[in-house]
Design an enzyme around this catalytic site. Structure first.
Site, PDB file in Angstrom:
ATOM      1  N   TYR A 158       0.891  -1.126  -0.007  1.00  0.00           N
ATOM      2  CA  TYR A 158       0.126  -0.091  -0.119  1.00  0.00           C
ATOM      3  C   TYR A 158       0.994   1.478  -0.175  1.00  0.00           C
ATOM      4  O   TYR A 158       0.499   2.042  -0.758  1.00  0.00           O
ATOM      5  CB  TYR A 158      -0.994   0.128   1.066  1.00  0.00           C
ATOM      6  CG  TYR A 158      -1.847   1.234   1.231  1.00  0.00           C
ATOM      7  CD1 TYR A 158      -3.214   0.879   0.781  1.00  0.00           C
ATOM      8  CD2 TYR A 158      -1.762   2.284   1.654  1.00  0.00           C
ATOM      9  CE1 TYR A 158      -4.291   1.909   0.804  1.00  0.00           C
ATOM     10  CE2 TYR A 158      -2.529   3.314   1.486  1.00  0.00           C
ATOM     11  CZ  TYR A 158      -3.619   3.219   1.133  1.00  0.00           C
ATOM     12  OH  TYR A 158      -4.540   4.190   1.132  1.00  0.00           O
ATOM     13  N   PHE A 169      -6.288  20.051 -24.820  1.00  0.00           N
ATOM     14  CA  PHE A 169      -7.153  18.634 -25.076  1.00  0.00           C
ATOM     15  C   PHE A 169      -8.446  18.988 -24.270  1.00  0.00           C
ATOM     16  O   PHE A 169      -8.638  19.584 -23.314  1.00  0.00           O
ATOM     17  CB  PHE A 169      -6.333  17.553 -24.513  1.00  0.00           C
ATOM     18  CG  PHE A 169      -7.123  16.039 -24.634  1.00  0.00           C
ATOM     19  CD1 PHE A 169      -7.187  15.586 -25.883  1.00  0.00           C
ATOM     20  CD2 PHE A 169      -7.750  15.477 -23.623  1.00  0.00           C
ATOM     21  CE1 PHE A 169      -7.983  14.518 -25.946  1.00  0.00           C
ATOM     22  CE2 PHE A 169      -8.156  14.104 -23.636  1.00  0.00           C
ATOM     23  CZ  PHE A 169      -8.152  13.560 -24.916  1.00  0.00           C
ATOM     24  N   ASP A 170      -9.628  18.127 -24.553  1.00  0.00           N
ATOM     25  CA  ASP A 170     -10.908  18.544 -24.038  1.00  0.00           C
ATOM     26  C   ASP A 170     -10.990  17.989 -22.709  1.00  0.00           C
ATOM     27  O   ASP A 170     -11.609  18.844 -21.948  1.00  0.00           O
ATOM     28  CB  ASP A 170     -11.993  17.734 -24.955  1.00  0.00           C
ATOM     29  CG  ASP A 170     -11.812  16.227 -25.132  1.00  0.00           C
ATOM     30  OD1 ASP A 170     -10.904  15.669 -24.586  1.00  0.00           O
ATOM     31  OD2 ASP A 170     -12.484  15.603 -26.057  1.00  0.00           O
ATOM     32  N   ASP A 205       1.348  19.116 -21.335  1.00  0.00           N
ATOM     33  CA  ASP A 205       0.776  17.881 -21.342  1.00  0.00           C
ATOM     34  C   ASP A 205       1.208  16.962 -22.301  1.00  0.00           C
ATOM     35  O   ASP A 205       1.190  17.052 -23.460  1.00  0.00           O
ATOM     36  CB  ASP A 205      -0.589  18.410 -22.095  1.00  0.00           C
ATOM     37  CG  ASP A 205      -1.858  17.492 -21.984  1.00  0.00           C
ATOM     38  OD1 ASP A 205      -1.314  16.073 -21.760  1.00  0.00           O
ATOM     39  OD2 ASP A 205      -2.968  17.877 -22.465  1.00  0.00           O
ATOM     40  N   LYS A 217      -1.027   6.360 -23.557  1.00  0.00           N
ATOM     41  CA  LYS A 217      -0.634   6.695 -24.832  1.00  0.00           C
ATOM     42  C   LYS A 217       0.813   6.369 -24.981  1.00  0.00           C
ATOM     43  O   LYS A 217       1.331   5.343 -25.241  1.00  0.00           O
ATOM     44  CB  LYS A 217      -0.619   8.391 -25.337  1.00  0.00           C
ATOM     45  CG  LYS A 217      -2.116   8.787 -25.595  1.00  0.00           C
ATOM     46  CD  LYS A 217      -3.318   8.636 -24.666  1.00  0.00           C
ATOM     47  CE  LYS A 217      -4.599   9.378 -24.939  1.00  0.00           C
ATOM     48  NZ  LYS A 217      -4.569  10.422 -23.991  1.00  0.00           N
ATOM     49  N   HIS A 234     -21.844  12.897 -28.265  1.00  0.00           N
ATOM     50  CA  HIS A 234     -21.291  11.856 -29.130  1.00  0.00           C
ATOM     51  C   HIS A 234     -21.130  10.372 -28.639  1.00  0.00           C
ATOM     52  O   HIS A 234     -21.222   9.376 -29.585  1.00  0.00           O
ATOM     53  CB  HIS A 234     -19.882  12.354 -29.864  1.00  0.00           C
ATOM     54  CG  HIS A 234     -18.846  12.331 -28.818  1.00  0.00           C
ATOM     55  ND1 HIS A 234     -18.854  13.470 -27.973  1.00  0.00           N
ATOM     56  CD2 HIS A 234     -17.706  11.675 -28.699  1.00  0.00           C
ATOM     57  CE1 HIS A 234     -17.855  13.361 -27.119  1.00  0.00           C
ATOM     58  NE2 HIS A 234     -17.011  12.279 -27.655  1.00  0.00           N
TER      59      HIS A 234
HETATM   60  C1  LIG Z   1      -5.671  11.125 -23.623  1.00  0.00           C
HETATM   61  C2  LIG Z   1      -5.236  12.879 -23.200  1.00  0.00           C
HETATM   62  C3  LIG Z   1      -5.578  13.437 -22.097  1.00  0.00           C
HETATM   63  C4  LIG Z   1      -6.572  12.602 -21.047  1.00  0.00           C
HETATM   64  O1  LIG Z   1      -5.983  11.331 -20.691  1.00  0.00           O
HETATM   65  P1  LIG Z   1      -6.830  10.066 -20.288  1.00  0.00           P
HETATM   66  O2  LIG Z   1      -5.348   9.105 -19.861  1.00  0.00           O
HETATM   67  O3  LIG Z   1      -7.512   9.910 -21.473  1.00  0.00           O
HETATM   68  O4  LIG Z   1      -7.595  10.655 -19.097  1.00  0.00           O
HETATM   69  C5  LIG Z   1      -5.081  14.728 -21.736  1.00  0.00           C
HETATM   70  N1  LIG Z   1      -4.273  15.333 -22.610  1.00  0.00           N
HETATM   71  C6  LIG Z   1      -4.020  14.813 -23.939  1.00  0.00           C
HETATM   72  C7  LIG Z   1      -3.217  15.423 -24.816  1.00  0.00           C
HETATM   73  C8  LIG Z   1      -4.211  13.402 -24.244  1.00  0.00           C
HETATM   74  O5  LIG Z   1      -4.221  12.817 -25.407  1.00  0.00           O
END
Ligand SMILES: *Cc1c(COP(=O)(O)O)cnc(C)c1O
Length: 478
Positions: A92, A144-145, A234, A277, A469
């Protein structure tokens, strides 16, 4: 130029010319474990997409042959990552796997403080809870969104300072994800006191996976220093960004990806990361920074939102696999295989004259649906129509990044047709071969060839107010 991997070599011709051919470059890995995927008939797919109310998110994955919905969490882990899973320490507090992960991150970025989170948006939630207040401004390149969501939900403003050229889909620029330094400087000069920090997204996902140059990162640093501000990267696709710097920017050809990444982060104060990613894991993320005050501030939110500081929403084994993934995916050959595959698919689309956002970015192809389905009125959602046609043609699942995704205007409740209407085809890391790319390309060509006969799209019969969507229900317009 790169070599097409899927053309059979005609040895008859070769012997006549007796020239030495340049060797093709093949994948930097071989396959040890496979997962069966199922093909289907057009009749089956027509029924399935109808059952899914013509929404590709609603399809069970078993009804998809080649899945290009996203590159997030869909990559294939290596044998070394699977081995690391078995070695994960599930303590933990103070898990050994945490320290292994922290070491790799510090080596790659120079950032001493690391907080794991369950994914990228959780990293944003934790860090922004400390940094963003009502009335703040956060300038950057196409947030990013989820990043934008975490800024706006705190009643602050995400100010887009991307270069204008990014909006022209047919313009070829090596670093189309760059921050417009003049726009950034203007924001700081006019409203510097309100700027919480600057965020640079590498690669610029929203602009189509377009990279940001080292030169641009340096300039952002210079302007940030002038106004006494800090910079967050980011970093979801930082390794792909480093690859583009190596292959496109003067002075970096002989540097390793790890050296380039380290230099990129040297111009920043901290990072948020979606490890789904470029970490090549199926779930995970983290915050890293060089500043103790940011770390202390974020700690307070990590514990209630994510979990204790040495796991923050991740299993020990997942941190172990991420440590290996980060190390592997900052090696040139792994990135070279990946980016070449995306470029290979783009070259096939070029052969067929299919218009997409140029130059192709790191993780996806964005087909310009407005230029393909010219007979479908925008009120009938051309990109969604193209996504459905491609699915019916070959079981390939893409994602509409267009008028449905844009939601309605919050005041007038009208659909927003001002932006772009694209079909995004994401390529998962280390999952498909170039034969799959050929299927995608030829399926798109078949749809493209009969584009004149596609004159009607879809109408919305059910939708939610926000982020419609994912769940929207559609019906074809006859
Ligand atoms: C995917 C992504 C995020 C958010 O990450 P999650 O792992 O999906 O929560 C933030 N910024 C960028 C540029 C991304 O591609």
């Amino acid at each position: 130029m790169y070599v097409k991997l899927n053309k059979w070599i005609n040895f008859g011709d070769l012997s006549l010319k007796s020239t030495t051919m340049e060797l093709p470059i093949a994948e930097s890995w071989k396959i040890k474990m496979v997962e069966h995927i199922r093909t289907s008939t057009r009749e089956e797919r027509e029924q399935w997409i109808k059952d899914a109310h013509y929404n590709l998110f609603q399809l069970p994955a078993d009804q998809v042959y080649i899945d290009c919905l996203t590159d997030s969490g869909t990559g294939a882990m290596s044998d070394r990552q699977w081995a690391a899973l078995m070695m994960g320490d599930e303590s933990y507090a103070g898990s050994r796997s945490f320290y292994e992960l922290k070491d790799v991150i510090t080596r790659l970025t120079g950032f001493e403080y690391v907080i794991p989170t369950h994914q990228g948006r959780a990293a944003e939630n934790v860090l922004f809870s400390h940094l963003v207040k009502e009335g703040d401004i956060v300038p950057g390149n196409s947030h990013f969104d989820t990043t934008k969501g975490h800024i706006e939900s705190r009643k602050a403003t995400a100010l887009d300072c991307t270069i204008d050229e990014a909006k022209n889909t047919q313009l070829e620029l090596p670093f189309k994800g760059n921050v417009d330094i003049a726009k950034l400087e203007k924001a700081l000069a006019e409203n510097g006191d309100k700027v919480a920090f600057i965020v640079v997204t590498v690669t610029n996902n929203t602009a189509g996976g377009q990279p940001v140059s080292m030169e641009n990162l340096k300039e952002v640093r210079r302007v940030a220093d002038k106004y006494g501000k800090r910079v967050i990267l980011d970093s979801a696709r930082f390794a792909e960004n480093a690859y583009f710097i190596k292959t496109r920017e003067e002075g970096y050809a002989d540097k390793t990806i790890k050296e380039i990444a380290r230099e990129m982060f040297s111009y920043a104060d901290g990072m948020t990361m979606s490890a789904k990613k470029d970490g090549i894991v199926n779930m995970g993320g983290f915050i890293a920074t060089r500043h103790e005050d940011w770390y202390e501030g974020a700690k307070k939110y990590c514990i209630p939102f994510e979990g204790y500081l040495t796991y923050g929403g991740m299993n020990g084994r997942d941190m172990a696999a991420l440590a290996v993934g980060l190390d592997e995916n900052t090696e040139f050959d792994n990135l070279d295989t990946r980016i070449r595959q995306v470029q290979y698919l783009a070259s096939r689309l070029d052969e067929f004259g299919i218009p997409y956002q140029r130059p192709v970015g790191g993780h996806a192809i964005f087909v310009d649906a407005g230029l393909v389905l010219t007979k479908v009125p925008k009120e009938e959602f051309p990109a969604q129509t193209l996504a459905i046609e491609l699915y019916k043609e070959a079981g390939v699942r893409g994602c509409e990044i267009g008028y449905i995704l844009a939601d309605r205007d919050p005041v007038t409740r009208e659909n927003r047709f001002g932006g772009m209407d694209l079909l995004r085809l994401c390529i998962a890391r280390r999952v498909y071969t170039n034969n799959h790319m050929d299927v995608i390309a030829v399926a798109l060509k078949n749809v493209f060839d009969r584009r004149e006969s596609i004159t009607h799209g879809y109408k919305i019969v059910w939708e939610t107010e926000l982020m419609r969507h994912f769940t929207v229900q559609l019906e074809p317009i006859q």
